[in-house]
Write an enzyme that holds these catalytic residues in place. Structure first.
Site, PDB file in Angstrom:
ATOM      1  N   LYS A 150      61.600  97.586  77.678  1.00 29.90           N
ATOM      2  CA  LYS A 150      61.936  98.921  77.196  1.00 29.90           C
ATOM      3  C   LYS A 150      62.710  98.797  75.882  1.00 29.90           C
ATOM      4  O   LYS A 150      63.738  98.102  75.823  1.00 29.90           O
ATOM      5  CB  LYS A 150      62.784  99.667  78.228  1.00 29.90           C
ATOM      6  CG  LYS A 150      62.050 100.012  79.517  1.00 29.90           C
ATOM      7  CD  LYS A 150      61.048 101.130  79.319  1.00 29.90           C
ATOM      8  CE  LYS A 150      60.481 101.603  80.643  1.00 29.90           C
ATOM      9  NZ  LYS A 150      59.518 102.728  80.469  1.00 29.90           N
ATOM     10  N   LYS A 246      49.574 107.475  86.294  1.00 28.55           N
ATOM     11  CA  LYS A 246      50.684 107.676  87.219  1.00 28.55           C
ATOM     12  C   LYS A 246      50.355 108.877  88.096  1.00 28.55           C
ATOM     13  O   LYS A 246      50.016 109.951  87.583  1.00 28.55           O
ATOM     14  CB  LYS A 246      51.993 107.928  86.460  1.00 28.55           C
ATOM     15  CG  LYS A 246      52.484 106.733  85.654  1.00 28.55           C
ATOM     16  CD  LYS A 246      53.762 107.071  84.897  1.00 28.55           C
ATOM     17  CE  LYS A 246      54.276 105.868  84.108  1.00 28.55           C
ATOM     18  NZ  LYS A 246      55.459 106.220  83.272  1.00 28.55           N
TER      19      LYS A 246
END
Length: 328
Positions: A150, A246
Site C-alpha cells: 500500500k 470484490k
C-alpha cells in the site's frame, strides 16, 4: 417452507492498524445476514464501504426493504433487481447461496460444476507507513509467495524499494488506492519494472482514468475502484488489463460470477480481492479466486479474532474454512 431473514451489525477488532492512502482502520465493521429454513441456516456477510457511500446503518436499511420478499421466497436472480449492487446485497446473496447448498446437501462449487476449493496463495499486505516501518513489516512476513504494498503520493518509490529490499522473491502488487496521477505512473513505471513488480492496482481515481486509454503500460494495471459489475467491462477493457473482483462491489457471488465471465470474454485477467472482513466474506470469494491470476484475500488475517472455523493463513498460503462453515 418458512423462511426468516435476520440481519445485524458486528465488529471485529484488528490485531494491528491497517493503513492505506485514504485512512486507517482498527476495526472491521460488517453486516451479517442469516436466512433460516426449517432449522437450516444460510449465512452471508458484507462490508459497507464509505468510499462508495455505504454505511452499516444504510446497509441494514437496504436489507430491511427486501426482508419481506426474502422471507416470501425471493430468488437470487430476483435479488439482482430487488437490491442495488453493494455490500448489503452481497450479504443476502451469499446467505442464499449458503442456504441453497446446505438444503441440497451439496457444496456451492458442486452446484456450479467447479472444482473443490483447495489451498491457494494470497497477497499479504504491507500497509502504508514510513519506508522503514514498511521494510520491517515486509521482513516479518518471511518468504511468502505474494506481497501487496500500500502506497500513497508521499514517497512511493522509497516505500516500494524498502519493501522489495526485504522481500526480493515474492510476486508483488503495488496499490496506490487512487492516489497517483498519470505523470506519476509514467515516472515510476521504469522503477517498478526494474524491481519486478507484477501488478499496479488502481493508481488513478475512478472516474479520472481516461488517460489510461492512450497509455502503454510496462506492467499490467488492475481496475479496482473503477470496476463494480459486468456492465463496466466494456469501458474498462480499453484502460486496464486486469479486473479486481470484490463481492462487496458486485453485490454478491451471483453477480461476481457474471463479472468474471465478462472479463474473460474481453481478454482481461481476474484478481480476487476483499475488504478487511471475517472469513464469512472470504469463503464465497474463494469460488472466484480459484480461477484468478492474483488473489488478495488476507482480510481475516488482520483480525485479532476471526469467526470459528474460518480460513487459515500460513506463510502466505490460504487454507479454506472447515466443512460446513459456508457453502458446504
Amino acid at each position: 417452507m418458512l423462511r426468516r431473514l435476520i440481519a445485524r451489525s458486528e465488529a471485529f477488532a484488528l490485531a494491528v492498524p491497517f493503513r492505506i492512502s485514504r485512512g486507517v482502520k482498527t476495526v472491521a465493521e460488517v453486516v451479517a445476514v442469516e436466512i433460516t429454513v426449517d432449522g437450516v441456516v444460510g449465512r452471508g456477510e458484507g462490508v459497507p464501504y464509505p468510499r462508495y457511500g455505504e454505511s452499516i446503518d444504510g446497509a441494514l436499511a437496504e436489507i430491511a426493504k427486501v426482508q419481506a420478499a426474502i422471507d416470501a421466497g425471493l430468488s437470487r436472480e430476483e435479488l439482482l433487481t430487488a437490491m442495488p449492487a453493494g455490500a448489503a446485497r452481497n450479504a443476502v446473496d451469499c446467505a442464499l447461496w449458503d442456504l441453497e447448498a446446505k438444503l441440497a446437501g451439496r457444496s456451492v462449487t458442486d452446484i456450479l460444476g467447479r472444482p473443490q476449493i483447495c489451498t491457494m496463495p494470497t497477497a499479504m499486505t504491507v500497509s502504508l507507513d514510513t519506508p522503514e516501518a514498511m521494510a520491517a513489516a515486509a521482513k516479518a512476513l518471511g518468504d511468502v509467495p505474494l506481497v501487496k504494498i500500500k502506497v500513497d503520493r508521499s514517497d512511493p518509490e522509497a516505500q516500494i524499494r524498502a519493501v522489495r529490499a526485504e522481500a526480493p522473491k515474492p510476486r508483488v502488487i503495488v496499490d496506490p488506492n487512487e492516489s497517483w496521477t498519470i505523470a506519476e505512473i509514467e515516472r515510476l513505471q521504469p522503477m517498478m519494472v526494474d524491481l519486478n513488480i507484477d501488478l499496479l492496482e488502481q493508481p488513478l481515481p475512478a472516474g479520472e482514468d481516461d488517460a489510461l486509454e492512450s497509455f502503454t503500460p510496462l506492467i499490467p494495471i488492475a481496475a479496482d475502484e473503477s470496476a463494480h459489475v459486468a456492465g463496466d467491462v466494456s469501458a474498462l477493457a480499453a484502460k486496464y488489463q486486469v479486473v479486481n473482483i470484490k463481492l462487496d462491489k458486485t453485490g454478491g457471488l451471483t453477480a461476481a460470477l457474471t463479472l468474471a465471465d465478462a472479463a474473460a470474454k474481453a481478454g482481461m485477467s481476474v484478481m480476487t480481492g476483499s475488504m478487511i472482513s471475517t472469513s464469512l466474506s472470504i469463503a464465497p470469494a474463494l469460488v472466484i479466486a480459484q480461477q484468478s491470476s492474483f488473489v488478495d484475500l488476507d482480510g481475516p488475517l488482520w483480525l485479532a479474532t476471526d469467526r470459528s472455523g474460518g480460513v487459515i493463513g500460513t506463510r502466505g498460503v490460504l487454507a479454506p474454512p472447515t466443512a460446513g462453515f459456508w457453502g458446504s
